[in-house]
Design a protein around this motif. Structure first.
Motif, PDB file in Angstrom:
ATOM      1  N   GLU A 172     -57.361  65.079  10.119  1.00  0.00           N
ATOM      2  CA  GLU A 172     -55.972  64.909  10.538  1.00  0.00           C
ATOM      3  C   GLU A 172     -55.924  64.229  11.905  1.00  0.00           C
ATOM      4  OE1 GLU A 172     -54.326  68.816  10.499  1.00  0.00           O
ATOM      5  OE2 GLU A 172     -54.493  68.997   8.336  1.00  0.00           O
ATOM      6  N   PHE A 173     -54.994  63.316  12.050  1.00  0.00           N
ATOM      7  CA  PHE A 173     -54.786  62.626  13.312  1.00  0.00           C
ATOM      8  C   PHE A 173     -53.360  62.875  13.772  1.00  0.00           C
ATOM      9  CE2 PHE A 173     -57.966  60.184  10.995  1.00  0.00           C
ATOM     10  CZ  PHE A 173     -58.991  60.146  11.928  1.00  0.00           C
ATOM     11  N   GLY A 174     -53.155  62.904  15.042  1.00  0.00           N
ATOM     12  CA  GLY A 174     -51.811  63.119  15.564  1.00  0.00           C
ATOM     13  C   GLY A 174     -51.734  62.718  17.022  1.00  0.00           C
ATOM     14  N   PHE A 175     -50.571  62.801  17.560  1.00  0.00           N
ATOM     15  CA  PHE A 175     -50.378  62.502  18.962  1.00  0.00           C
ATOM     16  C   PHE A 175     -49.169  63.267  19.466  1.00  0.00           C
ATOM     17  CE2 PHE A 175     -47.883  59.461  16.609  1.00  0.00           C
ATOM     18  CZ  PHE A 175     -46.696  59.373  17.321  1.00  0.00           C
ATOM     19  N   SER A 176     -49.096  63.348  20.775  1.00  0.00           N
ATOM     20  CA  SER A 176     -47.978  64.028  21.414  1.00  0.00           C
ATOM     21  C   SER A 176     -47.107  62.967  22.072  1.00  0.00           C
ATOM     22  CB  SER A 176     -48.512  65.004  22.462  1.00  0.00           C
ATOM     23  OG  SER A 176     -47.445  65.638  23.109  1.00  0.00           O
ATOM     24  N   LEU A 177     -45.820  63.173  22.027  1.00  0.00           N
ATOM     25  CA  LEU A 177     -44.890  62.195  22.580  1.00  0.00           C
ATOM     26  C   LEU A 177     -43.780  62.937  23.304  1.00  0.00           C
ATOM     27  CD1 LEU A 177     -43.820  59.245  22.713  1.00  0.00           C
ATOM     28  CD2 LEU A 177     -42.588  59.755  20.600  1.00  0.00           C
ATOM     29  N   GLU A 178     -43.531  62.529  24.531  1.00  0.00           N
ATOM     30  CA  GLU A 178     -42.429  63.095  25.303  1.00  0.00           C
ATOM     31  C   GLU A 178     -41.518  61.952  25.712  1.00  0.00           C
ATOM     32  OE1 GLU A 178     -41.727  65.290  29.547  1.00  0.00           O
ATOM     33  OE2 GLU A 178     -43.545  65.774  28.418  1.00  0.00           O
ATOM     34  N   VAL A 179     -40.232  62.086  25.412  1.00  0.00           N
ATOM     35  CA  VAL A 179     -39.279  61.015  25.670  1.00  0.00           C
ATOM     36  C   VAL A 179     -38.144  61.546  26.532  1.00  0.00           C
ATOM     37  CG1 VAL A 179     -37.656  59.398  24.623  1.00  0.00           C
ATOM     38  CG2 VAL A 179     -39.788  59.936  23.463  1.00  0.00           C
TER      39      VAL A 179
END
Length: 71
Positions: free
Chosen positions: A43-50
């Protein structure tokens, strides 16, 4: 029992297991690969804060355009 407690009981996720390259290269059966989330089950993923101001639709359109342009 509070609602948030009930929800947390159903959303238990196992922590990711980190393996050394030698452990990852070891031949394993498909069932075990799935359990360890290796190979085709990785599994691949990322974190994003906007932080945004204005219309959320515009922000999402810009994000989609950016991701599309990066390939």
């Amino acid at each position: 029992m509070p609602t948030d407690r009930l929800l947390s009981l159903h959303r238990r996720e196992k922590p990711m297991k980190y393996l050394t390259p030698e452990q990852m290269a070891k031949p394993r059966k498909r069932r075990l690969l799935k359990k360890l989330r290796l190979g085709e089950f990785q599994e691949f993923g990322f974190s994003l804060e906007v932080n945004y101001s204005g219309d959320l639709d515009d922000v999402l359109d810009q994000w989609i355009a950016f991701v599309g342009s990066e390939g």
